[in-house]
Design an enzyme around this catalytic site. Structure first.
Site, PDB file in Angstrom:
ATOM      1  N   THR A 145      -8.724   9.822   7.644  1.00 16.48           N
ATOM      2  CA  THR A 145      -8.380   8.546   7.008  1.00 16.48           C
ATOM      3  C   THR A 145      -8.151   7.446   8.048  1.00 16.48           C
ATOM      4  O   THR A 145      -7.484   6.456   7.759  1.00 16.48           O
ATOM      5  CB  THR A 145      -7.101   8.703   6.168  1.00 16.48           C
ATOM      6  OG1 THR A 145      -6.076   9.228   7.032  1.00 16.48           O
ATOM      7  CG2 THR A 145      -7.302   9.611   4.977  1.00 16.48           C
TER       8      THR A 145
ATOM      9  N   GLY B  40      -8.410   4.226   9.759  1.00 11.48           N
ATOM     10  CA  GLY B  40      -9.010   2.931   9.426  1.00 11.48           C
ATOM     11  C   GLY B  40      -8.900   2.503   7.975  1.00 11.48           C
ATOM     12  O   GLY B  40      -9.493   1.491   7.591  1.00 11.48           O
ATOM     13  N   THR B  41      -8.132   3.210   7.177  1.00 13.54           N
ATOM     14  CA  THR B  41      -8.048   2.855   5.749  1.00 13.54           C
ATOM     15  C   THR B  41      -7.536   1.425   5.531  1.00 13.54           C
ATOM     16  O   THR B  41      -8.079   0.681   4.707  1.00 13.54           O
ATOM     17  CB  THR B  41      -7.115   3.813   4.971  1.00 13.54           C
ATOM     18  OG1 THR B  41      -5.900   3.922   5.695  1.00 13.54           O
ATOM     19  CG2 THR B  41      -7.722   5.170   4.769  1.00 13.54           C
ATOM     20  N   GLY B  42      -6.473   1.084   6.270  1.00 14.40           N
ATOM     21  CA  GLY B  42      -5.845  -0.224   6.061  1.00 14.40           C
ATOM     22  C   GLY B  42      -6.785  -1.371   6.451  1.00 14.40           C
ATOM     23  O   GLY B  42      -6.900  -2.371   5.734  1.00 14.40           O
ATOM     24  N   CYS B  43      -7.464  -1.211   7.597  1.00 17.39           N
ATOM     25  CA  CYS B  43      -8.405  -2.252   8.075  1.00 17.39           C
ATOM     26  C   CYS B  43      -9.532  -2.419   7.059  1.00 17.39           C
ATOM     27  O   CYS B  43      -9.952  -3.543   6.741  1.00 17.39           O
ATOM     28  CB  CYS B  43      -9.013  -1.847   9.413  1.00 17.39           C
ATOM     29  SG  CYS B  43      -7.807  -1.433  10.687  1.00 17.39           S
TER      30      CYS B  43
ATOM     31  N   LYS C  32       0.848  -1.200   0.000  1.00 19.16           N
ATOM     32  CA  LYS C  32       0.000   0.000   0.000  1.00 19.16           C
ATOM     33  C   LYS C  32       0.878   1.243   0.000  1.00 19.16           C
ATOM     34  O   LYS C  32       1.624   1.485   0.938  1.00 19.16           O
ATOM     35  CB  LYS C  32      -0.896   0.006   1.236  1.00 19.16           C
ATOM     36  CG  LYS C  32      -1.861  -1.165   1.275  1.00 19.16           C
ATOM     37  CD  LYS C  32      -2.669  -1.184   2.546  1.00 19.16           C
ATOM     38  CE  LYS C  32      -1.844  -1.467   3.766  1.00 19.16           C
ATOM     39  NZ  LYS C  32      -2.631  -1.751   4.968  1.00 19.16           N
TER      40      LYS C  32
END
Ligand SMILES: Nc1ncnc2c1ncn2[C@@H]1O[C@H](COP(=O)(O)OP(=O)(O)OP(=O)(O)O)[C@@H](O)[C@H]1O
Ligand SMILES: Cc1ncc(COP(=O)(O)O)c(N)n1
Length: 269
Positions: free
Chosen positions: A209, A211-214, A178
């Site tokens: 932003t 929590g984007t990865g989860c 990412k």
């Protein structure tokens, strides 16, 4: 789907975020938005808000194992997603549980929160490399996690391929690097070492932003649970997270959450 037909089932194994933007809460909201039945194994509880993580408490390994067995042995899963695992002991227990489960696994090797608070002990890194990554169908590290796990520092989109090769060497079937923390377009690289897919989205100038990865990893698990291929699931998940970031909103005094519900409202005037 008829009224009697159950939706695909997806299990998240992750930490609780009391603020509702990341962790298990983000995962379950994503799963609802994408039409699957979401289930959770909680590994740790965090006291967390838009300003950071104020406290974290790990669950005993037997509590994690028991939650997992309760879900998998009765309800069954079509995909598993992992997030915050906190310690080497939990990383190793979860890797063992996944290796005994006949379902694809999306591993988000969560290291630190957006605010820089540690969510994984430094002593657990080696277990992530040698136990967890080898059982992953897709691993989704961000650039800090790539550096922590492999020593490769990505400074531009040109370095993504080198980072992917370094992560693949630990054994996941696919890796999605990412590039969200780079400047310019939000560019990610998906590869299994043979096939390669560059996913590019316009960067949204939105600081909310959390929590984007989860959200991205859970959305990938939802696609895999529906029987999509990894490139198909990742492409759809990237579109979902991009929309969620565009609609992210202010909450509290710091970094607000992405909007998991954006796609549900897409067609509502
Ligand atoms: N401002 C932005 N605009 C558009 N896409 C973004 C933006 N920031 C991140 N992304 C995308 O969001 C997804 C998650 O990437 P990111 O690098 O933020 O993950 P992460 O650091 O694990 O997330 P988190 O910080 O929530 O743990 C990637 O697809 C990335 O390209
Ligand atoms: C329980 C938990 N899991 C994962 C994250 C990472 O998300 P972010 O980097 O957006 O803070 C988090 N903050 N909290």
């Amino acid at each position: 789907m008829s009224a009697l037909e159950a939706p695909p089932r997806v299990l998240t194994v992750a930490g609780s975020d009391s603020g509702g933007g990341a962790g298990v809460q983000a995962d379950l909201k994503t799963m609802l938005a994408l039409g699957v039945h979401g289930m959770s194994v909680i590994t740790a509880v965090t006291a967390q808000n838009s300003l950071g993580v104020q406290g974290a408490w790990e669950l005993p390994v037997e509590a994690v194992r028991a939650q997992y067995r309760s879900v998998v042995d009765d309800i069954g899963v079509q995909a598993v997603k992992t997030g915050m695992l906190s310690s080497a002991e939990l990383v190793e227990a979860v890797a063992e549980l996944i290796s005994g489960t006949d379902a694809p696994a999306v591993v988000d090797p969560v290291g630190v929160s957006k605010h820089g608070d540690p969510l994984l002990a430094a002593s657990a890194l080696d277990s992530v490399r040698t136990k967890l990554l080898p059982v992953a169908t897709v691993a989704t590290p961000n650039l800090d996690e790539v550096a922590q796990l492999t020593g490769v520092r990505v400074r531009s989109a040109d370095d993504l391929r080198r980072a992917a090769a370094a992560v693949l060497a630990f054994g996941p079937r696919w890796v999605l690097i990412k590039g969200g923390h780079l400047a310019g377009d939000a560019v990610d690289l998906l590869t299994d070492g043979a096939e390669e897919l560059v996913l590019r989205a316009p960067r949204h100038d939105n600081r909310h932003t959390h929590g984007t990865g989860c959200t991205l990893a859970s959305a990938i698990a939802c696609g895999l649970a529906r029987g999509r291929s990894v490139p198909e699931a990742v492409t759809a998940a990237k579109e979902y997270v991009t929309g969620a970031i565009a609609a992210g909103f202010a909450l509290g005094a710091g970094i607000g959450p992405v909007d998991h519900g954006w796609a549900l409202r897409r067609d509502t005037p």
